[in-house]
Design a protein around this motif. Sequence first.
Motif, PDB file in Angstrom:
ATOM      1  N   TRP A 143      18.765 -51.196 -33.182  1.00  0.00           N
ATOM      2  CA  TRP A 143      18.009 -51.190 -31.935  1.00  0.00           C
ATOM      3  C   TRP A 143      16.702 -50.454 -32.159  1.00  0.00           C
ATOM      4  O   TRP A 143      16.676 -49.341 -32.676  1.00  0.00           O
ATOM      5  CB  TRP A 143      18.811 -50.515 -30.814  1.00  0.00           C
ATOM      6  CG  TRP A 143      18.172 -50.621 -29.465  1.00  0.00           C
ATOM      7  CD1 TRP A 143      17.678 -49.609 -28.704  1.00  0.00           C
ATOM      8  CD2 TRP A 143      17.972 -51.817 -28.697  1.00  0.00           C
ATOM      9  NE1 TRP A 143      17.175 -50.089 -27.512  1.00  0.00           N
ATOM     10  CE2 TRP A 143      17.336 -51.443 -27.485  1.00  0.00           C
ATOM     11  CE3 TRP A 143      18.240 -53.158 -28.916  1.00  0.00           C
ATOM     12  CZ2 TRP A 143      16.988 -52.379 -26.516  1.00  0.00           C
ATOM     13  CZ3 TRP A 143      17.888 -54.083 -27.943  1.00  0.00           C
ATOM     14  CH2 TRP A 143      17.275 -53.688 -26.756  1.00  0.00           C
ATOM     15  N   GLU A 145      13.126 -49.416 -30.083  1.00  0.00           N
ATOM     16  CA  GLU A 145      12.615 -49.389 -28.708  1.00  0.00           C
ATOM     17  C   GLU A 145      11.280 -48.656 -28.641  1.00  0.00           C
ATOM     18  O   GLU A 145      11.150 -47.540 -29.147  1.00  0.00           O
ATOM     19  CB  GLU A 145      13.638 -48.715 -27.791  1.00  0.00           C
ATOM     20  CG  GLU A 145      13.303 -48.834 -26.321  1.00  0.00           C
ATOM     21  CD  GLU A 145      14.481 -48.457 -25.435  1.00  0.00           C
ATOM     22  OE1 GLU A 145      15.247 -49.357 -25.044  1.00  0.00           O
ATOM     23  OE2 GLU A 145      14.640 -47.254 -25.134  1.00  0.00           O
ATOM     24  N   ARG A 147       8.706 -46.623 -26.579  1.00  0.00           N
ATOM     25  CA  ARG A 147       8.575 -45.777 -25.393  1.00  0.00           C
ATOM     26  C   ARG A 147       7.080 -45.638 -25.124  1.00  0.00           C
ATOM     27  O   ARG A 147       6.352 -45.044 -25.917  1.00  0.00           O
ATOM     28  CB  ARG A 147       9.206 -44.400 -25.626  1.00  0.00           C
ATOM     29  CG  ARG A 147      10.597 -44.447 -26.254  1.00  0.00           C
ATOM     30  CD  ARG A 147      11.635 -45.123 -25.382  1.00  0.00           C
ATOM     31  NE  ARG A 147      11.820 -44.408 -24.141  1.00  0.00           N
ATOM     32  CZ  ARG A 147      12.604 -43.316 -24.018  1.00  0.00           C
ATOM     33  NH1 ARG A 147      13.227 -42.836 -25.071  1.00  0.00           N
ATOM     34  NH2 ARG A 147      12.747 -42.734 -22.845  1.00  0.00           N
ATOM     35  N   ARG A 180      13.559 -53.356 -19.030  1.00  0.00           N
ATOM     36  CA  ARG A 180      12.872 -53.380 -20.312  1.00  0.00           C
ATOM     37  C   ARG A 180      12.367 -54.783 -20.615  1.00  0.00           C
ATOM     38  O   ARG A 180      12.961 -55.767 -20.164  1.00  0.00           O
ATOM     39  CB  ARG A 180      13.816 -52.977 -21.453  1.00  0.00           C
ATOM     40  CG  ARG A 180      14.365 -51.558 -21.396  1.00  0.00           C
ATOM     41  CD  ARG A 180      15.555 -51.458 -22.323  1.00  0.00           C
ATOM     42  NE  ARG A 180      16.021 -50.096 -22.523  1.00  0.00           N
ATOM     43  CZ  ARG A 180      16.863 -49.460 -21.703  1.00  0.00           C
ATOM     44  NH1 ARG A 180      17.334 -50.074 -20.622  1.00  0.00           N
ATOM     45  NH2 ARG A 180      17.246 -48.219 -21.965  1.00  0.00           N
ATOM     46  N   VAL A 182      12.576 -57.208 -23.447  1.00  0.00           N
ATOM     47  CA  VAL A 182      13.535 -57.258 -24.548  1.00  0.00           C
ATOM     48  C   VAL A 182      13.240 -58.432 -25.468  1.00  0.00           C
ATOM     49  O   VAL A 182      12.963 -59.548 -25.010  1.00  0.00           O
ATOM     50  CB  VAL A 182      14.979 -57.359 -24.003  1.00  0.00           C
ATOM     51  CG1 VAL A 182      15.984 -57.505 -25.143  1.00  0.00           C
ATOM     52  CG2 VAL A 182      15.307 -56.133 -23.160  1.00  0.00           C
ATOM     53  N   ALA A 191      15.274 -55.492 -29.951  1.00  0.00           N
ATOM     54  CA  ALA A 191      14.227 -54.510 -29.689  1.00  0.00           C
ATOM     55  C   ALA A 191      13.805 -54.600 -28.234  1.00  0.00           C
ATOM     56  O   ALA A 191      14.086 -55.596 -27.548  1.00  0.00           O
ATOM     57  CB  ALA A 191      13.020 -54.738 -30.602  1.00  0.00           C
ATOM     58  N   ALA A 192      13.126 -53.548 -27.767  1.00  0.00           N
ATOM     59  CA  ALA A 192      12.687 -53.530 -26.378  1.00  0.00           C
ATOM     60  C   ALA A 192      11.455 -52.660 -26.229  1.00  0.00           C
ATOM     61  O   ALA A 192      11.147 -51.818 -27.086  1.00  0.00           O
ATOM     62  CB  ALA A 192      13.803 -53.026 -25.465  1.00  0.00           C
ATOM     63  N   ARG A 194       9.880 -50.227 -23.163  1.00  0.00           N
ATOM     64  CA  ARG A 194      10.232 -49.659 -21.867  1.00  0.00           C
ATOM     65  C   ARG A 194       9.260 -48.567 -21.471  1.00  0.00           C
ATOM     66  O   ARG A 194       8.581 -47.977 -22.303  1.00  0.00           O
ATOM     67  CB  ARG A 194      11.656 -49.104 -21.882  1.00  0.00           C
ATOM     68  CG  ARG A 194      11.856 -47.916 -22.800  1.00  0.00           C
ATOM     69  CD  ARG A 194      13.202 -47.249 -22.596  1.00  0.00           C
ATOM     70  NE  ARG A 194      13.353 -46.762 -21.247  1.00  0.00           N
ATOM     71  CZ  ARG A 194      14.416 -46.080 -20.831  1.00  0.00           C
ATOM     72  NH1 ARG A 194      15.420 -45.843 -21.656  1.00  0.00           N
ATOM     73  NH2 ARG A 194      14.488 -45.636 -19.596  1.00  0.00           N
ATOM     74  N   TRP A 205       7.606 -45.986 -31.425  1.00  0.00           N
ATOM     75  CA  TRP A 205       8.765 -46.847 -31.638  1.00  0.00           C
ATOM     76  C   TRP A 205       9.930 -45.985 -32.113  1.00  0.00           C
ATOM     77  O   TRP A 205       9.816 -45.272 -33.108  1.00  0.00           O
ATOM     78  CB  TRP A 205       8.458 -47.926 -32.677  1.00  0.00           C
ATOM     79  CG  TRP A 205       7.581 -49.018 -32.150  1.00  0.00           C
ATOM     80  CD1 TRP A 205       6.227 -49.115 -32.247  1.00  0.00           C
ATOM     81  CD2 TRP A 205       8.016 -50.181 -31.436  1.00  0.00           C
ATOM     82  NE1 TRP A 205       5.786 -50.265 -31.639  1.00  0.00           N
ATOM     83  CE2 TRP A 205       6.853 -50.943 -31.139  1.00  0.00           C
ATOM     84  CE3 TRP A 205       9.265 -50.675 -31.027  1.00  0.00           C
ATOM     85  CZ2 TRP A 205       6.912 -52.160 -30.436  1.00  0.00           C
ATOM     86  CZ3 TRP A 205       9.327 -51.868 -30.333  1.00  0.00           C
ATOM     87  CH2 TRP A 205       8.165 -52.599 -30.036  1.00  0.00           C
TER      88      TRP A 205
END
Length: 258
Positions: A143, A145, A147, A180, A182, A191-192, A194, A205
Amino acid sequence: MVSQTARVRCVPATPCWVSLMARDLDEAQAFYGELLGWDFEPAPDRWGRYVHAVAGDEAVAGLGEASGDLALPISWTCYFGTESADQAADAVRERGGTLAVGPLLFDEGRVAFASDPMGAVFGIWEGPPGTARVLDVPGAPVWIELRTPDPFAAALFYGEVFRWDGRDPAHFEVRWEHERVVLLAEGRSVAALRAGVPEGGPPHWEVSFSVPDTDAAVKTAERLGGGVLGAAFDSPYGRVARLRDPEGGRFAVICPNR
């Protein structure tokens, strides 16, 4: 015996590789090796010592040793695959990002380092093509993500740089779920993007590695000299804990939902 055939696969449009530049590579191997069950094998060392972390006979991450002349922060970098590093680099500049290094020849492909308009650092990787897949083995990055203060603006940037529009929806899709943006590859969330930047830090990341037991991994990280950046919590994708390694590199562990 570690496999000598583990290779980095380039999957266009998606995160396909992660790497860490450490000040002490031996210390980093000791920490992550025990925490995530990694073995290590030598890798091309064009810019200094570099190894591949291997889990389940697959190369899952790279660890390098930063030059003593560089006072860079210790951090994990996420690389997106692309069919053309040159076109992606041009798109970064055209869309308000910053190209820091490259594209340069590296191993069997080409690599560049950039940051998006909000300042989040990422890599660009053009190399031997592969199919998107999520490795169901402990220690694999499962995962990724972002931010960031504005995930929609970020999605437009990355979508234009890596040409998210127009790809075959059977293999790649972008959707909105669980608050999110996605990315799905071969039908699985990988992955996302958000809203929100934790601990008041810069946009970044965040890489999450699979573990069989998140709470046990937290205790192991602390025993090995790492730190915990808040209590473990349950997310839509599994139980997560945010950690830092002994040199301050931030990452997360997740016990994925099955």
